[in-house]
Design a protein around this motif. Sequence first.
Motif, short mmCIF file in Angstrom:
data_model
loop_
_atom_site.label_atom_id
_atom_site.label_comp_id
_atom_site.label_asym_id
_atom_site.label_seq_id
_atom_site.Cartn_x
_atom_site.Cartn_y
_atom_site.Cartn_z
N PHE A 278 17.87 59.40 51.37
CA PHE A 278 18.59 58.16 51.11
C PHE A 278 18.14 57.57 49.78
O PHE A 278 17.00 57.78 49.34
CB PHE A 278 18.31 57.12 52.21
CG PHE A 278 18.77 57.52 53.57
CD1 PHE A 278 20.11 57.41 53.93
CD2 PHE A 278 17.86 57.98 54.53
CE1 PHE A 278 20.54 57.77 55.21
CE2 PHE A 278 18.27 58.34 55.80
CZ PHE A 278 19.62 58.23 56.15
N VAL A 279 19.04 56.81 49.17
CA VAL A 279 18.66 55.98 48.04
C VAL A 279 18.54 54.56 48.58
O VAL A 279 19.44 54.06 49.26
CB VAL A 279 19.69 56.07 46.88
CG1 VAL A 279 21.09 55.71 47.33
CG2 VAL A 279 19.25 55.20 45.72
N LEU A 280 17.41 53.93 48.31
CA LEU A 280 17.14 52.58 48.83
C LEU A 280 17.19 51.60 47.66
O LEU A 280 16.41 51.71 46.71
CB LEU A 280 15.75 52.55 49.49
CG LEU A 280 15.27 51.20 50.04
CD1 LEU A 280 16.19 50.71 51.15
CD2 LEU A 280 13.83 51.33 50.55
N ASP A 281 18.11 50.64 47.73
CA ASP A 281 18.28 49.67 46.65
C ASP A 281 17.28 48.53 46.81
O ASP A 281 16.64 48.37 47.86
CB ASP A 281 19.71 49.14 46.65
CG ASP A 281 20.21 48.83 45.25
OD1 ASP A 281 19.35 48.58 44.37
OD2 ASP A 281 21.44 48.84 45.02
N GLU A 282 17.18 47.71 45.76
CA GLU A 282 16.21 46.62 45.76
C GLU A 282 16.50 45.59 46.84
O GLU A 282 15.60 44.89 47.31
CB GLU A 282 16.19 45.94 44.39
CG GLU A 282 15.65 46.83 43.28
CD GLU A 282 15.67 46.14 41.92
OE1 GLU A 282 14.60 45.68 41.47
OE2 GLU A 282 16.76 46.05 41.32
N ASP A 283 17.78 45.48 47.24
CA ASP A 283 18.15 44.49 48.25
C ASP A 283 17.95 44.98 49.68
O ASP A 283 18.31 44.29 50.65
CB ASP A 283 19.59 44.04 48.04
CG ASP A 283 20.60 45.19 48.17
OD1 ASP A 283 20.17 46.32 48.49
OD2 ASP A 283 21.80 44.96 47.93
N GLY A 284 17.41 46.19 49.84
CA GLY A 284 17.15 46.72 51.18
C GLY A 284 18.27 47.55 51.75
O GLY A 284 18.14 48.10 52.85
N THR A 285 19.40 47.67 51.04
CA THR A 285 20.49 48.53 51.50
C THR A 285 20.17 49.98 51.13
O THR A 285 19.47 50.24 50.15
CB THR A 285 21.84 48.12 50.88
OG1 THR A 285 21.75 48.24 49.45
CG2 THR A 285 22.18 46.69 51.26
#
Length: 671
Positions: A278-285
């Motif tokens: 997965f790629v995890l974005d800074e906003d937690g998505t």
Amino acid sequence: MPPITKLLVANRGEIARRVFRTCRELGIATVAVFSDADADAWHTADADEAVRLPGAAPSETYLDVEAVVAAARRAGADAVHPGYGFLSENAGFARACEAAGLTWIGPPPSAIESMGSKLAAKAMMADAGVPILRGGDATGLDADRLSRLGAEIGYPLLVKASAGGGGRGMRIVDGPGRLTDAVASAGREAAAAFGDGTVFLERYVTRPRHVEVQVMADVHGTVVSLFERECSVQRRHQKVVEEAPSPAVSGTLRARMGEAAVRAAAAVGYVGAGTVEFVLDEDGTFAFLEMNTRLQVEHPVTELITGLDLVRLQILVAQGAPLPPEACSPSIDGHAVEVRLYAEDPTQDYLPQTGRLVTFEVPRAGGIRVDTGVRSGSEVTHHYDPMLAKVVAWAPTRDEALGKLAAALAASKVHGVVTNRDLLVRTLRHPEFIDGGTDTGFLERHDPGELGASLLNDPELAWHVVAATLALVARRRSDARTQPTIPAGWRNNPSQRQRTVWATAAGVELDVRYDLDEGLVAVAVDAVELEPTRVVVMTPTLVVLEAGGLRRPYDVVLDGEVAHVDSSVGGISLTEVPRFVDPSAVVAPGSLTAPMPSSVVRVDGEVGAAVRSGQPLVVLEAMKMEHTVFAPADGVLRSLAVKPGDQVGSGDVLAVVELEQEAADQSATNH
């Protein structure tokens, strides 16, 4: 299903040895396959039996389905483990093994096919309710359609190989002007590495974390998550540091990502060990990247925090057994960190290195695990990936694990090829990494040249140079046939200091002038006078110096004209510069040489044509990666010594560029 009695590993290096280790514990006989380049490799000697695959290139050895299956039959194996890379995610190979009556240690061929194409996998994951990134197939598109697709996705974007992994066939594109070249280059690299040049475009998350979930499934319908691994520190989109658990994942997020990974595996009827990335974005998505239908390089960190042997679970599941209770109810104990030790030079854009490993010693006590396929004396060739070893540390806390791993690497002795060891140590000790604030851009924000620059800019460099010089003097004394106690270069009347010149791997020369007198050395390095120093020990392998009340030992390995020096503050390799240059070693001014043994993929430019600074002239392929040789400045291409398909050695002249000013001076002279 009958029990497995003899297992062939269709791979090489450290992963082959890793599988052999579990097989020995289970009482299963082992079979290795080896190319001609690997005839003396450790994995070849480590198996109970070994079968030769004639040739050296991956395409004619480890990627040849018929040859590997024939090897299994010849050895009488009843099972095949593919490891990772090579044929591990080749559904045709899995079917060929099953057709030959061999137990396949991996997922069903249908699951491999489903996830083998990243494009098809993304569509399937969307249908299963797993979040994905927007993208599209770029293969075969003309410039106009490619431009439209890029605009629809938005920049920056990623060009990715549909069939592969490990950063090969992957390019970041910041704008439309570079998209066409990036797609073509990625396609060539993917075709060379995986036999499939299909590439696609995908939205690029600017500050992502790379977090993956280990799954394990059996034939009885049980699918479990064995928690996540953080793999954000990467170079060229290939992982360098991995850890478990992730410092960025909370218990709630861990549960959500684990559920998504289990859904992904169930959607394709998965069996065995797999990884959902997965790629995890800074906003937690988070969003699905891909599913690797094999054992991952970084599987040891999961093993260390769960206490599970993933290879053992693979073998049990392949024989039809249900997952044991400890795998169905896993728990996290402590923290584990792994680094990949590569034969490459981070200060030269991670240029792969080849050569003989004179020394390979990594401390293994106190929770340190080393998975490797090399040892002292091993040859690192241009045919395969430059990874030397995976060094892993476990401790009750993350801080302890980081400290333990950094200390083990710093104390390691790896001589003969340039490595990324110093970059790894400095990364593990970097405040940003220690604070857990890393993402996939870590090695772009922090200059790899500085992180991996060894001791070149360190005041301790001078003392390592002195130690190398004294070890060399000691060797010459011990080799002397008469009166070995007299100092080298001794004269019976006062004279100037003795002189030795060393060169670093980067070509920096260091001039040493010294006097030895009754246990004291007066020395200057590059005309900088060092403080008076007492020589406590002086042998060809150990030099102990005492200056200013501080005593420090230096371990030295002398290999011909090369001195490898290690101390508590780091290590460096130095080459003695001969007093007289061999004329045959001199190349013409403006010569562009091969940085490593490699194959010529493409040649751009014509003899006599003008070239501009930074213009690509020759594209090489080594260790399954492309390397472009550029014009160093404006000028004229005076000669071209290679053509596509040629094999070149390190230092071979590829082309000669007459620089613009040189051409002008020559013209003026002629007139």
